[in-house]
Write a protein that holds these residues in place. Sequence first.
Motif, PDB file in Angstrom:
ATOM      1  N   ALA A   1     -22.829  24.227  54.262  1.00 37.17           N
ATOM      2  CA  ALA A   1     -22.088  23.834  53.064  1.00 37.17           C
ATOM      3  C   ALA A   1     -22.633  22.512  52.508  1.00 37.17           C
ATOM      4  CB  ALA A   1     -20.596  23.712  53.377  1.00 37.17           C
ATOM      5  N   ALA A   2     -22.941  21.569  53.387  1.00 38.36           N
ATOM      6  CA  ALA A   2     -23.520  20.293  52.940  1.00 38.36           C
ATOM      7  C   ALA A   2     -24.895  20.519  52.325  1.00 38.36           C
ATOM      8  CB  ALA A   2     -23.605  19.312  54.109  1.00 38.36           C
ATOM      9  N   ALA A   3     -25.703  21.386  52.938  1.00 38.66           N
ATOM     10  CA  ALA A   3     -27.038  21.679  52.405  1.00 38.66           C
ATOM     11  C   ALA A   3     -26.935  22.311  51.018  1.00 38.66           C
ATOM     12  CB  ALA A   3     -27.800  22.593  53.356  1.00 38.66           C
ATOM     13  N   ARG A   4     -25.978  23.205  50.837  1.00 35.30           N
ATOM     14  CA  ARG A   4     -25.794  23.835  49.528  1.00 35.30           C
ATOM     15  C   ARG A   4     -25.334  22.802  48.490  1.00 35.30           C
ATOM     16  NH1 ARG A   4     -25.836  29.154  48.895  1.00 35.30           N
ATOM     17  NH2 ARG A   4     -24.140  29.162  47.386  1.00 35.30           N
TER      18      ARG A   4
ATOM     19  N   GLY B   1     -27.332  21.739  45.058  1.00 37.45           N
ATOM     20  CA  GLY B   1     -26.773  21.672  43.709  1.00 37.45           C
ATOM     21  C   GLY B   1     -27.039  20.332  43.046  1.00 37.45           C
ATOM     22  N   LEU B   2     -26.891  19.260  43.809  1.00 34.62           N
ATOM     23  CA  LEU B   2     -27.143  17.924  43.273  1.00 34.62           C
ATOM     24  C   LEU B   2     -28.628  17.734  42.957  1.00 34.62           C
ATOM     25  CD1 LEU B   2     -26.189  15.082  42.543  1.00 34.62           C
ATOM     26  CD2 LEU B   2     -26.427  14.475  44.965  1.00 34.62           C
ATOM     27  N   TYR B   3     -29.486  18.151  43.882  1.00 31.63           N
ATOM     28  CA  TYR B   3     -30.926  18.020  43.636  1.00 31.63           C
ATOM     29  C   TYR B   3     -31.354  18.827  42.414  1.00 31.63           C
ATOM     30  CZ  TYR B   3     -32.500  15.225  47.603  1.00 31.63           C
ATOM     31  OH  TYR B   3     -32.743  14.195  48.463  1.00 31.63           O
ATOM     32  N   ARG B   4     -30.750  20.000  42.206  1.00 31.52           N
ATOM     33  CA  ARG B   4     -31.088  20.820  41.036  1.00 31.52           C
ATOM     34  C   ARG B   4     -30.889  20.004  39.752  1.00 31.52           C
ATOM     35  NH1 ARG B   4     -29.881  25.073  43.135  1.00 31.52           N
ATOM     36  NH2 ARG B   4     -27.626  24.929  43.100  1.00 31.52           N
ATOM     37  N   VAL B   5     -29.794  19.255  39.696  1.00 37.18           N
ATOM     38  CA  VAL B   5     -29.496  18.437  38.521  1.00 37.18           C
ATOM     39  C   VAL B   5     -30.434  17.231  38.439  1.00 37.18           C
ATOM     40  CG1 VAL B   5     -27.724  16.964  37.460  1.00 37.18           C
ATOM     41  CG2 VAL B   5     -27.079  19.155  38.475  1.00 37.18           C
ATOM     42  N   VAL B   6     -30.599  16.529  39.540  1.00 33.95           N
ATOM     43  CA  VAL B   6     -31.394  15.297  39.564  1.00 33.95           C
ATOM     44  C   VAL B   6     -32.877  15.580  39.310  1.00 33.95           C
ATOM     45  CG1 VAL B   6     -32.145  13.389  41.040  1.00 33.95           C
ATOM     46  CG2 VAL B   6     -29.739  14.068  41.019  1.00 33.95           C
TER      47      VAL B   6
ATOM     48  N   GLY C   1     -38.903  18.416  36.419  1.00 37.21           N
ATOM     49  CA  GLY C   1     -39.431  19.771  36.337  1.00 37.21           C
ATOM     50  C   GLY C   1     -39.737  20.372  37.691  1.00 37.21           C
ATOM     51  N   LEU C   2     -39.046  19.907  38.719  1.00 35.69           N
ATOM     52  CA  LEU C   2     -39.285  20.385  40.085  1.00 35.69           C
ATOM     53  C   LEU C   2     -38.038  21.043  40.656  1.00 35.69           C
ATOM     54  CD1 LEU C   2     -41.045  17.248  41.664  1.00 35.69           C
ATOM     55  CD2 LEU C   2     -42.151  19.358  40.881  1.00 35.69           C
ATOM     56  N   THR C   3     -38.252  22.027  41.502  1.00 29.11           N
ATOM     57  CA  THR C   3     -37.174  22.552  42.330  1.00 29.11           C
ATOM     58  C   THR C   3     -37.136  21.695  43.597  1.00 29.11           C
ATOM     59  OG1 THR C   3     -38.624  24.066  43.534  1.00 29.11           O
ATOM     60  CG2 THR C   3     -37.570  24.906  41.500  1.00 29.11           C
ATOM     61  N   TYR C   4     -36.071  21.838  44.369  1.00 29.98           N
ATOM     62  CA  TYR C   4     -35.975  21.061  45.606  1.00 29.98           C
ATOM     63  C   TYR C   4     -37.143  21.362  46.564  1.00 29.98           C
ATOM     64  CZ  TYR C   4     -34.243  19.239  50.013  1.00 29.98           C
ATOM     65  OH  TYR C   4     -34.141  18.575  51.202  1.00 29.98           O
ATOM     66  N   PRO C   5     -37.479  22.639  46.822  1.00 34.88           N
ATOM     67  CA  PRO C   5     -38.626  22.882  47.712  1.00 34.88           C
ATOM     68  C   PRO C   5     -39.939  22.304  47.165  1.00 34.88           C
ATOM     69  CG  PRO C   5     -37.315  24.876  47.479  1.00 34.88           C
ATOM     70  CD  PRO C   5     -36.794  23.883  46.478  1.00 34.88           C
ATOM     71  N   GLN C   6     -40.135  22.358  45.851  1.00 37.55           N
ATOM     72  CA  GLN C   6     -41.333  21.760  45.265  1.00 37.55           C
ATOM     73  C   GLN C   6     -41.322  20.240  45.449  1.00 37.55           C
ATOM     74  OE1 GLN C   6     -40.916  23.199  41.264  1.00 37.55           O
ATOM     75  NE2 GLN C   6     -42.124  25.039  41.651  1.00 37.55           N
ATOM     76  N   TYR C   7     -40.170  19.638  45.298  1.00 38.01           N
ATOM     77  CA  TYR C   7     -40.017  18.197  45.510  1.00 38.01           C
ATOM     78  C   TYR C   7     -40.414  17.821  46.932  1.00 38.01           C
ATOM     79  CZ  TYR C   7     -37.446  13.736  46.058  1.00 38.01           C
ATOM     80  OH  TYR C   7     -37.069  12.432  46.330  1.00 38.01           O
ATOM     81  N   LEU C   8     -40.004  18.628  47.909  1.00 38.93           N
ATOM     82  CA  LEU C   8     -40.364  18.357  49.299  1.00 38.93           C
ATOM     83  C   LEU C   8     -41.877  18.396  49.496  1.00 38.93           C
ATOM     84  CD1 LEU C   8     -37.617  20.339  51.260  1.00 38.93           C
ATOM     85  CD2 LEU C   8     -37.679  17.884  50.716  1.00 38.93           C
ATOM     86  N   VAL C   9     -42.542  19.376  48.879  1.00 35.46           N
ATOM     87  CA  VAL C   9     -44.004  19.448  48.957  1.00 35.46           C
ATOM     88  C   VAL C   9     -44.610  18.183  48.369  1.00 35.46           C
ATOM     89  CG1 VAL C   9     -46.068  20.637  48.089  1.00 35.46           C
ATOM     90  CG2 VAL C   9     -44.128  21.974  48.954  1.00 35.46           C
ATOM     91  N   MET C  10     -44.101  17.774  47.217  1.00 33.68           N
ATOM     92  CA  MET C  10     -44.630  16.574  46.575  1.00 33.68           C
ATOM     93  C   MET C  10     -44.400  15.339  47.442  1.00 33.68           C
ATOM     94  SD  MET C  10     -46.106  17.761  43.910  1.00 33.68           S
ATOM     95  CE  MET C  10     -46.471  16.300  42.933  1.00 33.68           C
TER      96      MET C  10
END
Length: 163
Positions: A28-31, A35-40, A45-54
Amino acid sequence: MTTTPASAPAQDDDFLRLDQQICFSLNAAARAFGGLYRVVLKDLGLTYPQYLVMLVLWEHGGLPVKKVGEHLRLDSGTLSPLLKRLETAGLVRRERSARDERSVTVELTDEGAALRERALRVPRRIAAATGFELAEIEDLRSRLDRLTGTLDAAALEETPACE
């Protein structure tokens, strides 16, 4: 909702309650983080998994795809589409090794390196949204890292040996 005093032993049925499952609380915390990362991350122009790669590439520079996967605990089947989308966006480039055709290195483009400056505010926004003090965040991260290591070890113990 009935509560059990801390000193009273838990009943077996209590262990099957959803609100007693640490995995559910973590999920639940990860979800919620997702949601917060999606907004931030929308502005980047990044998704959360793309952000992690970066994050991995900003920290370590160019790496073999296998090493990126190790840092992120992702297999190549999950990582390859992420890298392809980042490459299409002009943020990274992938190159086969001249020494070993099986090895592919991923590197930041100039545009990918420049995105780091804009991403600097992301961790502060996320930290502020938690409502935690920095020390609490560091303590939680440390506990979660320890939990991950313990669970990894337990999973290895549970894996049947090949005969």
